[in-house]
Design an enzyme around this catalytic site. Structure first.
Site, PDB file in Angstrom:
ATOM      1  CE  LYS A  76     -33.528  52.107 -24.873  1.00 27.65           C
ATOM      2  NZ  LYS A  76     -33.167  52.994 -23.706  1.00 27.65           N
ATOM      3  CB  SER A 151     -30.264  55.249 -24.812  1.00 21.53           C
ATOM      4  OG  SER A 151     -31.148  54.799 -23.764  1.00 21.53           O
ATOM      5  CB  SER A 175     -32.775  57.080 -22.100  1.00 18.66           C
ATOM      6  OG  SER A 175     -31.451  57.162 -21.830  1.00 18.66           O
TER       7      SER A 175
END
Lengths: 484, 95
Positions: A76, A151, A175
């Site tokens: 990420k 997210s 997330s």
């Protein structure tokens, strides 16, 4: 190769069925083919990945390989990666090249993994749909008109579309778990303090935790072995032995006491998702687990508590972005105040500004007691409920999210509607407990996730409960149409 | 409790955020909704609850007061918008 799990790829690399370079090239080819539509990546590190893959192949041929050597992964874009743009999904950091590695980046590098690229995400991890990213929304491989969750939406889409076999993510209020649920993947959010936060760009420091998104619990165990453990550079890292997660996967389901909180099954839950939970519980029962009704009486406080605590910490953490030392700076500032306010006004998107302002307000003089102190009290009640329940049962199960993936643009108009999507996730972060989401079926051809919540540092029990279920079911092996 | 445009301007200034006049009303609406939503917390009786400081009730770990990191100023300043002679440049603050 792209349909294999991380564990299968590891076995094949050791057996020399193909090289890490061949595997890496196959992943890069899929990224090139599918990413223009999915938008799962912010950066693709083609040359670096091939160099690392060749180095891994040398290690494998010399017999010095570890369990993860040569396996491609993605991070990420919240994890600082030395010499690589680390944007956190924000215009603010569009020009930021990290001068050091986050601890988990360093550990996975040392373990010999090959980094394919950095994945798209909601700006500063603030969002549940990946629609707040400066780099545009990510599409869900199961239906391109729908969100992949957030997210960690880019990580989830990349793994679901088989562009990479596994990804890292972060989970401040769901997330990792919610995008895993929306894309038919396994997503583990470890106990607060189990995995280092060093080099992970901070959103809400008392809630943030790094974890993994994979196809199976066995794959998650492999990665957890590398990233879990004490780190002196994270002041909230916990110094406690790391179990052998892969060995512990064999713990049987017989005798496992599962708690079912009645509060998770109210009108906010899509009844079809509820049915899928009950079908999953039937599998657990068949294999000797027992299901017990429990109650989390303060559950209703979790989302409002979260939306005081998280914005408060965000407003403090994001004060570092001032246009002076790194990040976006406005053109021709008139004075220092103008430099601060315009750099921040231009660099942050609407959702991030909303949360900074909410946080600034709840921490401001005259409102601190009414909001922030109150929320830290309700947070204590939420935690106490979980701990009392976990004295009666070994794990708590329920849905990860109230519905399957929703449509792009469907919830962007109203922040509260978006926030309520994490109704079953937020409390776990407030309490600091570990949670995992695993595939448990489909509603309207869209995947839905079963959430398993455990006691502090009981990741191995969660992984075992997930693994044993995955031995009996094949939901996690389903591949979205067009990506076979 | 609805926030006024003046409230939003004040909060934005505290947060060092430039917000355009046309967006002020939008934020006033959004932030009021969020504050209404979190006002549910008032319904919880917390009169005898100690505010939570840490999920694991840990205290801050201290380290020895010794140098552990090397000086990497030049490397870190590669990300700075404007530097000169190892110093970060900002608009003139003192006349």
């Amino acid at each position: 190769m792209h349909t294999k799990t991380l564990a299968e790829l590891a076995r094949d690399l050791r057996a020399r069925k193909y090289s890490s370079e061949e595997l890496t090239r196959a992943c890069l080819a899929r990224i090139e083919r599918f990413n223009p539509d999915l938008n799962a990546f912010i950066s693709v590190l083609r040359e670096q990945a091939l160099t690392d893959a060749r180095a891994a192949d040398v290690r494998i041929s010399k017999g010095g390989a570890g369990p993860l050597t040569g396996l491609p992964i993605v991070h990420k874009d919240i994890f600082c990666t030395r010499g690589v743009k680390t944007s956190c999904g924000s215009k603010m950091l569009d020009n930021f090249v990290a001068p050091y590695d986050a601890t988990i980046v360093e550990r996975l590098k040392t373990a010999g993994t090959v980094l394919l690229g950095k994945t798209n995400m909601d700006e500063f991890a603030m969002g549940s749909s990946n629609e707040t990213s400066f780099y545009g929304p990510v599409k869900n491989p199961w239906d391109p008109r729908r969100v992949p969750g957030g997210s960690s939406g880019g990580s989830a889409a990349a793994v679901a579309a088989r562009l990479a076999p596994a990804a890292t993510g972060t989970d401040t209020g769901g997330s990792i778990r919610q995008p895993a649920a929306f894309t038919n993947l396994t997503g583990l959010k470890p106990t607060y303090g189990r995995v280092s936060r060093y080099g992970m760009i901070a959103f809400a420091s008392s809630l943030d935790q790094a974890g993994v998104i994979t196809h199976t619990a066995a794959d998650a165990a492999l990665l957890m072995q590398a990233i879990a453990g004490f780190d002196a550079r994270d002041s909230t890292s916990v110094d406690r032995p790391v179990p052998d997660y892969t060995a512990e996967l064999e713990r049987p389901l017989k005798g496992l006491r599962i708690g079912l909180p009645k509060e998770f099954f109210d009108k906010s839950l899509d009844a079809r998702v509820g049915d899928a939970v009950h079908a999953a519980l039937a599998v657990y029962r068949q294999h000797g687990a027992t299901v017990h009704d429990i109650s989390l009486p303060n559950f209703w406080l979790s989302v409002p508590t979260y939306y005081v605590v998280a914005p408060a910490e965000c407003s403090s953490n994001l004060s570092r972005f001032d246009g002076v030392r790194f990040g976006h700076r406005c053109e021709n500032p008139l004075d220092l105040m103008d430099l601060y306010t315009r750099s921040r006004g231009e660099g942050f998107g609407a959702e991030v500004k909303r949360r900074i302002m909410t946080g600034t307000y709840v921490l401001s003089a005259g409102y601190y007691d009414a909001y922030y102190l109150k929320a830290q009290q309700t947070r204590a009640l939420i935690r106490q409920d979980f701990l009392e329940a976990l004295r009666q049962v070994d794990v708590i199960m329920g849905p990860t999210a109230p519905t399957p993936a929703f449509g792009l643009g469907e919830k962007t108009g109203d922040p509260i509607t978006m926030y309520l999507n994490d109704i079953y996730a937020n409390g776990v972060n407030l309490a600091g407990l570990p949670g995992i989401s695993i595939p448990m079926g489909f509603v309207d051809k869209l995947p839905v996730g079963l959430q398993i919540i455990g006691n502090y540092f009981d990741e191995s029990r969660l992984l075992a409960a997930a693994h044993q279920y995955q031995l009996e079911t094949d939901w996690h092996t389903r591949i979205p149409k067009g990506f076979e | 409790m609805p926030l006024t445009a003046a409230d939003v301007r004040h909060i934005a200034r505290l947060a060092r955020l430039a917000i355009s006049e046309q967006d002020i009303q939008v934020y006033a609406g959004n932030l009021s909704k969020i504050l209404d939503f979190v006002a549910q917390l008032d319904k919880a009786d917390t009169s005898r609850v100690t505010p939570m400081a840490h999920p694991l009730e840990m205290v801050q770990r201290l380290r020895d007061d010794t140098v552990a990191e090397s000086n990497q100023r030049d490397l870190y300043q590669e990300n700075a918008p404007q530097v000169e002679a190892g110093l970060y440049l900002v608009p003139k603050v003192i006349e």
